[in-house]
Design a protein around this motif. Sequence first.
Motif: not given
Length: 839
Positions: A580, A583-586, A588, A601, A630, A632-633
């Motif tokens: 990912p 930015s996908n982990y924002d 989380l 991450t 996680a 969803r990321c």
Amino acid sequence: MKVVREHYLRDDIWCGSEGCSECKQESTVLQRDACMESSLCSYPHYLLPDTNVVLHQIDVLEDPVIRNVIILQTVLQEVRHRSAPVYKRLKDIIHEKEKHFYTFTNEHRRETFIEREPGESANDRNDRAIRVAVKWYSQHLKTSKSDADGPRVVLLTNDQGNKQKAEESGLLVYKCEEYVKSLIANPELVDRLALSNDDKNEIVSSKVLFPEHLPLSRIQAGIKSGSFLQGTFRASRDNYLEATVFVQGEGEDSTEVLLQGLQNLNRAVHQDVVAVQLLPRDQWVAPSSVVLQDEGTAKDDEAEEEEEDKTLKITAAEAARKPTGKVVGIIKRSWRPFCGMLNASQIKEGHFVRSLGNAGEKDTEQEVLLLEHDVPHQAFSQAVLSFLPKMPWVITPEDMVKREDLRQLTVCSVDPPGCTDIDDALHCRELDNGNLEVGVHIADVSHFIRPGNALDKEAANRGTTVYLCGKASLTYAEAQMRIDDTSKNDDITTSLRGLNKLAKILKRRRIDKGALTLSSLEVRFHMDSETHDPIDLQTKELMETNSMVEEFMLLANISVAQKIYDEFPDCAMLRKHPAPPPSNYDILLKAAKSKAVEIHTDSAKALADSLDVAKVDGFPYFNTLLRILATRCMMQAVYFCSGMDSDFHHYGLASPIYTHFTSPIRRYADIIVHRLLAVAIGADSTYPDLMDKHKQSALANNLNYRHKMSQYAQRASVAFHTQLFFKSRGILNEEGFVLFVRKNAIIVLIPKFGLEGTVFFDTKDKAPPNLVFDEEGPTLKVEQHAFSIFDKVKVTISLDDSNIQHQKIRMALIDPVIPGVSVPAPDVEPQAKKPKLDR
């Protein structure tokens, strides 16, 4: 330049009618007593549609009522040139024997072929060729010795000029609408008529609903000059007034354009290829955190629409804003079926295709979700079924020459009770040196599906199995009981214990390399044996034996992936899972930070390790919730052809290479992998398409699409069965956790049911409370109470079936108690109603 061509004409091309004695025909298609009950044509007759009738009224032609139709070669060629989908549908109709559609090659029969006259357009020449063929048919059938009062030929055309000239020539001719309306006892067929050109732009109201789409010539010029961008329209699943357009660029130079509001969406539909125009920079906005669901009511109130549009236009920091635009035209529609109820419309834009049944009924809703998710589910054709092996099937001596016989081994499958489609099995035995030998046995489905035949083509199109909610109970309990029962020491139990021991070692190695173990709550329905309604609902419990089978399937998939890539580096069918973007982990990271937990991450291993130690005292469910977030990321895993890509890595499994090999009974990707492996080990021969990286890549794209739609259909099936479950249970009280915080709502997860729902705070039936949203938290302050991710709440759950077409699970807040917002808890929760059984 002079162009010379040869065009051969014949006298012996037959007419295809049973009532004809003139033609020396080998077979007939058109029936002698071709009688469709019509108030216009009370006598036996054949229909002969022109090109435009075929193109625009294919839904009518497909109806079982319409039979004995002559399709001219002229019409067939023109349809093929103008619309590939309609041409395919027409060819399918022609192949249906009970429809009696006959293709007449008028361009090669001496009496019906005509040259194009000087100054005559190609379209006018084709119209004239159709009229000539109708005239010939009329005379030919009339002079037939065996049937003087034989069937007559009716020309169907919606072209006024063509109709007038046909009438002047003494031909029997009607507009398609005239003829269809004349059919006795078939009024529903009128609803399937597409609009004529005269009706298409008739507006009942003077109000202009949307900006006009630009013509393709303007769009192409705009894209060339850079004033428009071309991309794929992706509708938001949370907010019906928001979408993005993905604009493909060179390398990593792709961009996303944000669209907000009905006017800017401008009638685009998910997956359409559209042209967008960027708005001035000072009109750019940030993605909305508002949850907006289309309630399905007719939108006649402009003020209400404008008010909803305004809720999206929020000021945001410059950094949070994204390029924002509007749709100016549709380049390519993503055609697929849409289901719903018909309300009065202000524009006559479309036509009814067929009735699916009563809304709310299980069979109807199941049909709807399959159609809406473009899942092919029609009955298999005779051509497809003809390639199934003849029963009873036996292993032949020829098979034994090419195969290794392993029937002396103790091989067992671990499957649900009563399972008949067993496609994988395992064996484990101790070798003389003390090591354990493991075998993964996969059904050789590809042996029965030969490349290029009708069965193969159908499987390639369908791509994957779609599992809707049913009675199957996926349990590995029996295998687990054998392993745990110390009194059992038979061959099968010993084999299972060896497999379980090795699986734990394999899993530990994968996790040490950085494989992710993420939670995604799945629900299981217990179904009533007679009514098939869900009577109980619970989250799926995973046992050790689930993991045992999974480990060996993963190992087999990885081993086969490496083998086929080594042998065929340009055309191996592989599966990858991209890492990912940061930015996908924002969400989380913010969620973990809210509980003073640190998540790393930088890599899959860093993420896996930090998730393993993420704990909060007094909150045992915290780690599961964090893993759900996680999930969803993550990016979507996809199939690809090795010769068309350079990044093979599977992020979630921490494997450098991966494929799908172990389920050929339910996935077409595995069939291709089986074929590649069979060629690699000399067990089967290759064929051109298998070695063509471009065709393999196109196939992978279809498989990815089918897989994605399968997932959506399965989720929709769970949602529908959840609605059925709550329908007879009144209002339930349950505890849950806040999973996401939005500007006007909180999204709550109910662990007991694996159910997600939205608690709205800005309902239209009462004055909204004071709401303050903080993007950084994220937190939502409702009056004096602030909600954060992972907060524990208590809610009521009920089914709102006030709108039969848009039934929804509704949640309302009980605890925390916020005056004017929370609802009182019901004193006694209603018990589940027991279904009545009629004997």
